[in-house]
Design a protein around this motif. Sequence first.
Motif, PDB file in Angstrom:
ATOM      1  N   MET A  21       0.895  -1.199  -0.032  1.00 46.00           N
ATOM      2  CA  MET A  21       0.151   0.059  -0.112  1.00 46.00           C
ATOM      3  C   MET A  21       0.852   1.364   0.012  1.00 46.00           C
ATOM      4  N   CYS A  22       0.224   2.405  -0.305  1.00 45.72           N
ATOM      5  CA  CYS A  22       1.161   3.798  -0.357  1.00 45.72           C
ATOM      6  C   CYS A  22       2.002   3.868   0.648  1.00 45.72           C
ATOM      7  N   GLY A  23       3.036   4.510   0.322  1.00 48.61           N
ATOM      8  CA  GLY A  23       4.252   4.725   1.513  1.00 48.61           C
ATOM      9  C   GLY A  23       4.456   6.398   1.467  1.00 48.61           C
ATOM     10  N   ILE A  24       4.899   7.109   2.629  1.00 47.74           N
ATOM     11  CA  ILE A  24       5.250   8.229   2.372  1.00 47.74           C
ATOM     12  C   ILE A  24       6.498   8.417   3.391  1.00 47.74           C
ATOM     13  N   VAL A  25       7.548   9.227   2.592  1.00 49.64           N
ATOM     14  CA  VAL A  25       8.606   9.645   3.265  1.00 49.64           C
ATOM     15  C   VAL A  25       8.952  11.195   3.307  1.00 49.64           C
ATOM     16  N   GLY A  26       9.563  11.809   4.135  1.00 42.54           N
ATOM     17  CA  GLY A  26       9.951  13.249   3.939  1.00 42.54           C
ATOM     18  C   GLY A  26      11.184  13.648   4.868  1.00 42.54           C
ATOM     19  N   TYR A  27      11.972  14.554   4.372  1.00 46.22           N
ATOM     20  CA  TYR A  27      13.339  14.881   4.917  1.00 46.22           C
ATOM     21  C   TYR A  27      13.331  16.290   5.012  1.00 46.22           C
ATOM     22  N   LEU A  28      14.105  16.985   5.911  1.00 46.68           N
ATOM     23  CA  LEU A  28      14.373  18.247   6.325  1.00 46.68           C
ATOM     24  C   LEU A  28      15.801  18.284   6.551  1.00 46.68           C
ATOM     25  N   GLY A  29      16.685  18.853   6.067  1.00 44.10           N
ATOM     26  CA  GLY A  29      18.116  18.859   6.631  1.00 44.10           C
ATOM     27  C   GLY A  29      19.423  19.413   5.617  1.00 44.10           C
TER      28      GLY A  29
ATOM     29  N   ILE B 256      18.449  10.379   0.772  1.00 46.96           N
ATOM     30  CA  ILE B 256      17.615   9.654   2.030  1.00 46.96           C
ATOM     31  C   ILE B 256      16.196   9.447   1.661  1.00 46.96           C
ATOM     32  N   LEU B 257      15.593  10.153   0.788  1.00 50.03           N
ATOM     33  CA  LEU B 257      14.155   9.923   0.268  1.00 50.03           C
ATOM     34  C   LEU B 257      14.058   8.654  -0.384  1.00 50.03           C
ATOM     35  N   LEU B 258      15.172   8.350  -1.431  1.00 50.75           N
ATOM     36  CA  LEU B 258      15.211   7.005  -2.015  1.00 50.75           C
ATOM     37  C   LEU B 258      15.375   5.832  -1.191  1.00 50.75           C
ATOM     38  N   ASP B 259      16.259   5.882  -0.147  1.00 48.50           N
ATOM     39  CA  ASP B 259      16.551   4.950   0.535  1.00 48.50           C
ATOM     40  C   ASP B 259      15.178   4.633   1.554  1.00 48.50           C
ATOM     41  N   GLY B 260      14.493   5.735   1.814  1.00 52.52           N
ATOM     42  CA  GLY B 260      13.232   5.318   2.738  1.00 52.52           C
ATOM     43  C   GLY B 260      12.206   4.834   1.873  1.00 52.52           C
ATOM     44  N   LEU B 261      12.087   5.193   0.510  1.00 55.79           N
ATOM     45  CA  LEU B 261      11.030   4.273  -0.262  1.00 55.79           C
ATOM     46  C   LEU B 261      11.502   2.927  -0.340  1.00 55.79           C
ATOM     47  N   LYS B 262      12.692   2.691  -0.311  1.00 55.08           N
ATOM     48  CA  LYS B 262      13.182   1.301  -0.806  1.00 55.08           C
ATOM     49  C   LYS B 262      12.634   0.573   0.475  1.00 55.08           C
ATOM     50  N   GLU B 263      12.987   0.836   1.792  1.00 55.50           N
ATOM     51  CA  GLU B 263      12.387   0.391   2.930  1.00 55.50           C
ATOM     52  C   GLU B 263      10.934   0.148   2.704  1.00 55.50           C
ATOM     53  N   LEU B 264      10.212   0.773   2.392  1.00 53.73           N
ATOM     54  CA  LEU B 264       8.804   0.876   2.080  1.00 53.73           C
ATOM     55  C   LEU B 264       8.257   0.087   1.115  1.00 53.73           C
ATOM     56  N   GLU B 265       9.377  -0.429   0.083  1.00 50.63           N
ATOM     57  CA  GLU B 265       8.820  -1.110  -0.975  1.00 50.63           C
ATOM     58  C   GLU B 265       8.098  -2.507  -0.722  1.00 50.63           C
ATOM     59  N   TYR B 266       8.215  -3.122   0.284  1.00 49.32           N
ATOM     60  CA  TYR B 266       7.741  -4.386   0.671  1.00 49.32           C
ATOM     61  C   TYR B 266       6.160  -4.398   0.932  1.00 49.32           C
ATOM     62  N   ARG B 267       5.761  -3.035   1.150  1.00 51.43           N
ATOM     63  CA  ARG B 267       4.308  -2.771   1.238  1.00 51.43           C
ATOM     64  C   ARG B 267       3.598  -2.758  -0.166  1.00 51.43           C
ATOM     65  N   GLY B 268       4.251  -2.710  -1.401  1.00 49.95           N
ATOM     66  CA  GLY B 268       3.391  -3.101  -2.462  1.00 49.95           C
ATOM     67  C   GLY B 268       3.393  -1.687  -3.018  1.00 49.95           C
ATOM     68  N   TYR B 269       3.433  -1.321  -4.047  1.00 49.52           N
ATOM     69  CA  TYR B 269       3.301  -0.206  -5.011  1.00 49.52           C
ATOM     70  C   TYR B 269       3.572  -0.590  -6.442  1.00 49.52           C
ATOM     71  N   ASP B 270       2.862   0.663  -7.256  1.00 47.31           N
ATOM     72  CA  ASP B 270       3.056   0.501  -8.757  1.00 47.31           C
ATOM     73  C   ASP B 270       3.752   1.727  -9.405  1.00 47.31           C
ATOM     74  N   SER B 271       3.791   2.498  -8.483  1.00 48.13           N
ATOM     75  CA  SER B 271       4.410   3.818  -9.202  1.00 48.13           C
ATOM     76  C   SER B 271       5.314   4.539  -7.873  1.00 48.13           C
ATOM     77  N   ALA B 272       6.110   5.622  -8.058  1.00 49.67           N
ATOM     78  CA  ALA B 272       7.042   6.182  -6.824  1.00 49.67           C
ATOM     79  C   ALA B 272       7.271   7.364  -7.614  1.00 49.67           C
ATOM     80  N   GLY B 273       7.531   8.620  -6.671  1.00 51.05           N
ATOM     81  CA  GLY B 273       7.846   9.682  -6.849  1.00 51.05           C
ATOM     82  C   GLY B 273       8.652  10.478  -5.907  1.00 51.05           C
ATOM     83  N   ILE B 274       9.305  11.554  -5.929  1.00 48.12           N
ATOM     84  CA  ILE B 274       9.843  12.350  -5.254  1.00 48.12           C
ATOM     85  C   ILE B 274       9.991  13.824  -5.506  1.00 48.12           C
TER      86      ILE B 274
END
Length: 605
Positions: A1-9, A16-34
């Motif tokens: 299911m959808c996953g969210i990441v965010g970073y400020l720094g 950091i965003l791409l690594d975070g999305l990688k960690e959420l991959e297992y939840r299932g998805y069909d597209s991605a963006g930053i």
Amino acid sequence: MCGIVGYLGEKDSKQILLDGLKELEYRGYDSAGITILQNGNFSIYKSVGKLHNLIEKSRDFKVDGFSVGIGHTRWATHGKPTETNAHPHTGEMVHVVHNGIIENYQELKKELLEKGYSFYSQTDTEVIVHLFEENSKYCKSYLESFQKTISQLHGAYALLLLNRDESNRIYFAKEGSPLIIGTDTETGEQFFASSDAPLIGYVDSVIYLQDGEWGYVEQGKIYLYDKDGKEVEPKFSPLSKDRASAQKDGYRYFMEKEIYEQSQVISDTLMGRVVDSGIEFDEIEPSLFDGIDEVKLCGCGTSYHTALASMYLFERIAKIRVSVEFGSEFRYREPLLTKNILFIPISQSGETADTLASLKMAKEAGLKTLAVCNVDNSSIVRLSDKAILTRAGIEKGVASTKAFATQMVVLYMLALYIAQIRNNISQEELDNHLHILREIPNATIVQPRLHEKIKRLSKRYLHGHGFFFIGRDIFYPLALEGALKLKEISYLHAEGYPAGEMKHGPIALADPELFTIALLPENVLYEKTKSNIEELGARDSTICVISPKPFELADDFIQTSHHKHYILEFFEMMVVVQLLSMEVAIRLGNDVDMPRNLAKSVTVE
Ligand code: AGP
């Protein structure tokens, strides 16, 4: 299911965003963006399919110095999985990522179209973008427009918003979908994620946002408000920095690792709960069961199978009436709820929308509630009066294995606990069950001989027009679970059936291309089940028998160990059906951990 990441720094926000999305991959998805925002300039990258497409697309983009960024993996609900529908959604001045569903988006969209806004995607999320822009025309501050925007949304959301005019800030809001803020207290960096996994190793403390909470973050600062706009003090919880448990450790797939981990996590689940002469739960008091004469077990998918299997144990051991509910059915069927019912939602993730909504209904009807869940601080845990955690650790494979195993162990212990506090069980019987509980970790160790046999045998089960997993008693829900595992990851048609029911219809399908996977334990209804298997054999179905006792009429035979009790047979056969499904799926070349169309955490109904 959808996953969210965010970073400020100050660090490389893209990585950091791409690594975070990688960690959420297992939840299932069909597209991605930053999207990354620096000095009033947005850089946005979106792609359909797996994350490597997004990595490839953004390869040449470099971030230097302070930035704010948001990222998203999308599992399509409104509109096809296309690049336009992928998040972040964009307007003139803001970019937004969102999980959940905006129920009134059609009305909002109509109003915004009338005001001259153009919509590019088919998503509900895009209304948030234009609503904020519209509100900004009239509100005194962007903070006020953000507050106004979220007050106009109905439904479930976790969202992050970047505003071109405020390159040092991320707005956030949470209602019904999980959202966590992570902080590195030393550097003042702020992180967001829709579950713990992307934050592990980056932050030392987190805030699990509550429904209705919203606000914004800046470097080293979090401004948090409640539904009424009152500022609230953030409540920080510590987060472990250990990433090792989130890796594959040499196994081919997370699912395989998780099957092998079952023995250990079951031991963890038993620890401190199986004591010398009984069962103890720190989380609950015997008074929880005062006035209770029915237990309602509720879950979805695998967790529903746990509920169904537990029904046999609760009635047999605790002598208490049990009803079992699919979350998606229960919430809409106007059930009769009386206060003598204890409502038990069962969930690995603790975020399953239908189970959560059923829990809310039970609470509104005044029922006592006790969650059985694997994720502390999840929505289901927080909403329930009490919760028993299953201690399975992070489960990444979409096909649930160790979560099921630990749920079964917790519910077995709970049945014994009720029997014990109600004096429905003799000490001798209880001792016998305690002994069985202590044996379960052994029964679930994956034997190399057994795994090898299953691996070899799996090549014969890659075709055919269908599978029937059959069993009786508690082995019927296990048959359902075996069939669910196989269809989830192999995409072959499989059904679970009570062995005794086959002759009432499904046996008409029997032929050599119909594969029967028969669960034949020696300690419960052996002869009855055997006859049912023979009936199928006589109609030329291809039969694979899983049993400790040789079965001469079987086409294939997987021999399990002799155990003194059917519960131990249950756990060993559980491992067998999990391995069989996995090996079939691997031979078919499927992505075992991330099967098509499925999501790890189903946060929409
Ligand atoms: C299990 O293999 C499935 N992927 C699925 O059925 C799952 O059990 C179901 O979605 C419920 O999830 P939960 O336990 O997190 O509530």
